[in-house]
Design a protein around this motif. Structure first.
Motif, PDB file in Angstrom:
ATOM      1  N   UNK A   1      26.088  44.499  34.794  1.00 40.10           N
ATOM      2  CA  UNK A   1      26.391  45.723  34.156  1.00 40.10           C
ATOM      3  C   UNK A   1      27.025  46.676  35.244  1.00 40.10           C
ATOM      4  N   UNK A   2      26.450  46.626  36.483  1.00 40.89           N
ATOM      5  CA  UNK A   2      27.044  47.703  37.541  1.00 40.89           C
ATOM      6  C   UNK A   2      28.316  47.263  38.085  1.00 40.89           C
ATOM      7  N   UNK A   3      28.532  45.783  37.925  1.00 41.05           N
ATOM      8  CA  UNK A   3      29.776  45.362  38.316  1.00 41.05           C
ATOM      9  C   UNK A   3      30.896  45.679  37.270  1.00 41.05           C
ATOM     10  N   UNK A   4      30.666  45.635  36.031  1.00 42.52           N
ATOM     11  CA  UNK A   4      31.536  46.141  34.889  1.00 42.52           C
ATOM     12  C   UNK A   4      31.694  47.750  34.744  1.00 42.52           C
ATOM     13  N   UNK A   5      30.888  48.242  35.186  1.00 49.30           N
ATOM     14  CA  UNK A   5      30.872  49.819  34.847  1.00 49.30           C
ATOM     15  C   UNK A   5      30.907  50.549  36.240  1.00 49.30           C
ATOM     16  N   UNK A   6      31.959  50.723  36.837  1.00 50.04           N
ATOM     17  CA  UNK A   6      31.964  51.212  38.252  1.00 50.04           C
ATOM     18  C   UNK A   6      32.524  52.940  38.239  1.00 50.04           C
ATOM     19  N   UNK A   7      32.782  53.436  36.943  1.00 47.88           N
ATOM     20  CA  UNK A   7      33.115  54.694  37.004  1.00 47.88           C
ATOM     21  C   UNK A   7      31.905  55.886  37.562  1.00 47.88           C
ATOM     22  N   UNK A   8      32.418  57.164  37.812  1.00 51.94           N
ATOM     23  CA  UNK A   8      31.544  57.994  38.452  1.00 51.94           C
ATOM     24  C   UNK A   8      30.432  58.241  37.312  1.00 51.94           C
ATOM     25  N   UNK A   9      30.890  58.230  35.959  1.00 49.95           N
ATOM     26  CA  UNK A   9      29.975  58.514  34.889  1.00 49.95           C
ATOM     27  C   UNK A   9      28.659  57.853  34.750  1.00 49.95           C
ATOM     28  N   UNK A  10      28.766  56.645  35.679  1.00 49.08           N
ATOM     29  CA  UNK A  10      27.601  55.484  35.491  1.00 49.08           C
ATOM     30  C   UNK A  10      26.687  55.744  36.702  1.00 49.08           C
TER      31      UNK A  10
ATOM     32  N   UNK B   1      25.352  33.119  37.875  1.00 46.13           N
ATOM     33  CA  UNK B   1      24.886  32.807  39.243  1.00 46.13           C
ATOM     34  C   UNK B   1      25.347  33.710  40.220  1.00 46.13           C
ATOM     35  N   UNK B   2      24.579  34.355  41.109  1.00 41.02           N
ATOM     36  CA  UNK B   2      25.234  35.603  42.071  1.00 41.02           C
ATOM     37  C   UNK B   2      24.419  34.813  43.427  1.00 41.02           C
ATOM     38  N   UNK B   3      25.064  35.202  44.397  1.00 46.21           N
ATOM     39  CA  UNK B   3      24.561  35.075  45.780  1.00 46.21           C
ATOM     40  C   UNK B   3      24.106  36.246  46.643  1.00 46.21           C
ATOM     41  N   UNK B   4      23.437  35.953  47.640  1.00 45.28           N
ATOM     42  CA  UNK B   4      23.076  37.119  48.540  1.00 45.28           C
ATOM     43  C   UNK B   4      24.411  38.030  48.978  1.00 45.28           C
ATOM     44  N   UNK B   5      25.554  37.505  49.208  1.00 40.90           N
ATOM     45  CA  UNK B   5      26.584  38.340  49.568  1.00 40.90           C
ATOM     46  C   UNK B   5      27.100  39.273  48.393  1.00 40.90           C
ATOM     47  N   UNK B   6      26.717  38.627  47.178  1.00 40.95           N
ATOM     48  CA  UNK B   6      27.294  39.059  45.857  1.00 40.95           C
ATOM     49  C   UNK B   6      26.497  40.424  45.966  1.00 40.95           C
TER      50      UNK B   6
END
Length: 583
Positions: free
Chosen positions: A447-456, A488-493
């Protein structure tokens, strides 16, 4: 007059002429002078100098003078004026006058400006007039009695017999005033009044039934309904008498069903009768089938184009929902549609009703409807709406996974309108539910990757906190839940996302503080990303925000001290409770 100045000049001239006439004691023009003073009073000019002239006209013998005198008394004076005490004796005399119209004038003036002292003086005469042979006098006496018992409630007992006698009157005007008096008596002295009037329930039922089934009468017809004013008053009195009394409620159940079934709601008069019938059915000890009929009428009101009728229906349903939730649930779709109405009062009332309708069985459906509305709601509604949705989610969630999914959706749609208290409650759930931590971390990451506007900003804060605490659990593939999306996400992600939140110029200071803490915790969870995390924290070490600068500097010092210090300081948070208002 063309200008205000001309008007003032003319009024001043007339006022001077009236004063001169009053000084000359010219009685032939007295009633004309008072008539002029009443017009000047309505225009907003001072007329106190003519008050005594009203008293003199009332004391006169002729009807024309008395009529102007009483009219002046009601318009130029009010109950706070001491002059009213001077007319008490004249009014008492006029109450016993042979002319019905003079008696009517006296009763009318008492009904408008009667004080407590006057009420005590004239109560015996007014009470006697309730038994008058003249319907004109009985009607006015009933209205005057209503004013008297409002002013002096202890006099109510003396009017009970007179009021109960009027309930059998055939004259519609007298009946209407009698029911009004009975209602007032039930308000000021409930126990004895209700006991007396419950004996007349069958009479009231008979009168109401005759009004429903009576033919056309030009004298009483309003939009095809026989005397809707009387019908409404009768229903209101029935509601008072039937409340808490099963026998009285049973006696009126048939006629209530008749009113609800046979009244045409296409005109406003019919809707007024139906509304009172619904209120009465809800207020008395009615059977379940009758209550369902009443709620169905309110459901029809919700489909009406008139916003006033819909507003009344929503407010009434809000009172009924605690008594018969199942019957109200049948109209859930219509109620939810009202949430999207253009009228702000309709939206507010509909939302209150939707909140009351939510239960374990419909939470998934109604939560989705409320979240859909949240995306298009007016900004002033959003804070309260997000708070209510969060509360409903925590109370009625069918399972914890649905709780996580729905709250993340609330963070996405509610944005900055989601309050800190709701976020803390969600985090508390995660700290106490180890099986959810990995799933929640991945859901928040996405969700945080998809919604990066200041309103969130609240989404960013919650995601940073959860990933900082449970980043290692989120990247693990061993704790996936059944049916979970194969993300699948990594530590770097994870570290990269938190770094981007910290670097974003639109991120508020409090969120950056959470993000700095999250990066330092991630350096302990992912030793391979420690250098990148430290570099990101160093960048804000020179921030203009004192708290952020101090936090970054302290964490760098901890990092430099090595694992012996950083490991215990940056270990996972234990489960915690949200602080309540009480403590």
């Amino acid at each position: 007059c063309k200008t205000t100045a001309e008007e003032r000049a003319l009024v001043a001239k007339e006022s001077a002429a009236i004063r001169a006439s009053l000084k000359d004691r010219d009685s032939s023009y007295a009633h004309r002078n008072v008539a002029k003073l009443m017009f000047m009073h309505m225009l907003g000019y001072p007329t106190h100098f003519g008050q005594m002239e009203c008293v003199k006209l009332i004391a006169a013998t002729g009807f024309p003078e008395k009529r102007i005198g009483y009219l002046g008394l009601m318009i130029l004076l009010d109950e706070r004026q001491e002059v009213t005490m001077l007319v008490t004796n004249s009014i008492k005399n006029d109450l016993n006058h042979k002319n019905q119209f003079i008696v009517g004038l006296a009763l009318c003036s008492l009904g408008n400006i009667c004080t407590a002292e006057m009420a005590r003086d004239v109560a015996p005469e007014v009470c006697a007039l309730l038994g008058s042979k003249n319907s004109y006098i009985r009607k006015k006496a009933a209205l005057c009695s209503t004013r008297i018992i409002k002013k002096v409630p202890e006099l109510a007992e003396g009017f009970l017999d007179g009021a109960s006698g009027l309930l059998t009157d055939r004259h519609h005007g007298v009946l209407l005033c009698a029911v009004t008096l009975a209602l007032q008596l039930c308000i000021v002295d409930p126990a004895p009044a209700c006991a007396v009037f419950r004996k007349h329930v069958n009479t009231l039922v008979r009168i109401l039934k005759s009004l429903i089934h009576s033919g056309y009468s030009a004298e009483h017809d309003v939009s095809g309904h026989a005397d809707p004013f009387l019908q409404v008053k009768l229903l209101r009195l029935m509601r008072v008498l039937g409340c808490g009394d099963a026998e009285a409620s049973d006696a009126m159940s048939d006629v209530l069903a008749n009113v609800a079934s046979n009244t045409d709601g296409s005109k406003n008069a019919g809707n007024a009768i139906l509304y009172e019938a619904v209120e009465t059915i809800i207020g008395v000890e009615s059977i379940g089938g009758l209550r369902v009929l009443a709620i169905n009428i309110l459901g029809r009101f919700l489909s009406n184009k008139d916003n006033n009728i819909r507003y009344v229906a929503l407010n009434t349903l809000a009172k009924v929902v605690a008594v018969d939730t199942q019957a109200v649930q049948r109209h859930r779709h219509t109620i939810v549609e009202c949430v999207k109405d253009s009228d702000v009062t309709i939206r507010r009332s509909a939302l209150q009703l939707v909140y009351a309708l939510v239960n374990d069985n419909n939470i998934t459906t109604l939560a989705k409807e409320l979240l859909d509305y949240l995306a298009v709601a007016d900004p002033e509604f959003k804070v309260d709406l997000t708070r209510r949705i969060a509360n409903l989610i925590s109370r009625f969630a069918p399972d914890t996974r649905w709780h996580v999914d729905t709250f993340v959706e609330l963070l996405v749609r509610g944005g900055a309108h989601v309050q800190n208290e709701e976020c803390r409650a969600f985090i508390q759930l995660l700290t106490a539910s180890p099986e959810l931590q990995g799933y929640a971390g991945r859901a928040l990451y996405k969700a945080a990757c998809e919604e990066r506007s200041g309103a969130h900003q609240q989404l960013a804060a919650v995601a940073a906190w959860v990933l900082g605490e449970y980043g290692d659990v989120a990247v693990s593939t061993d704790n996936r839940m059944e049916g979970e999306e194969g993300l699948v996400i990594s530590a770097r992600d994870v570290v990269g996302l938190v770094e981007s939140i910290l670097a974003d110029v639109h991120t508020p200071g409090p969120v950056k503080q959470v993000t700095v803490t999250a990066l330092m915790k991630l350096s302990a969870r992912f030793p391979g990303e420690a250098a990148a995390a430290k570099a990101a924290v160093l960048k804000v070490g020179s921030s203009m925000q004192l708290e952020l600068q101090a936090r970054a500097s302290e964490f760098v010092q901890i990092f430099d001290k090595g694992a012996a210090l950083s490991t215990p300081v940056l270990e996972r948070m234990p489960p915690f409770e949200v602080k309540t208002a009480a403590g």
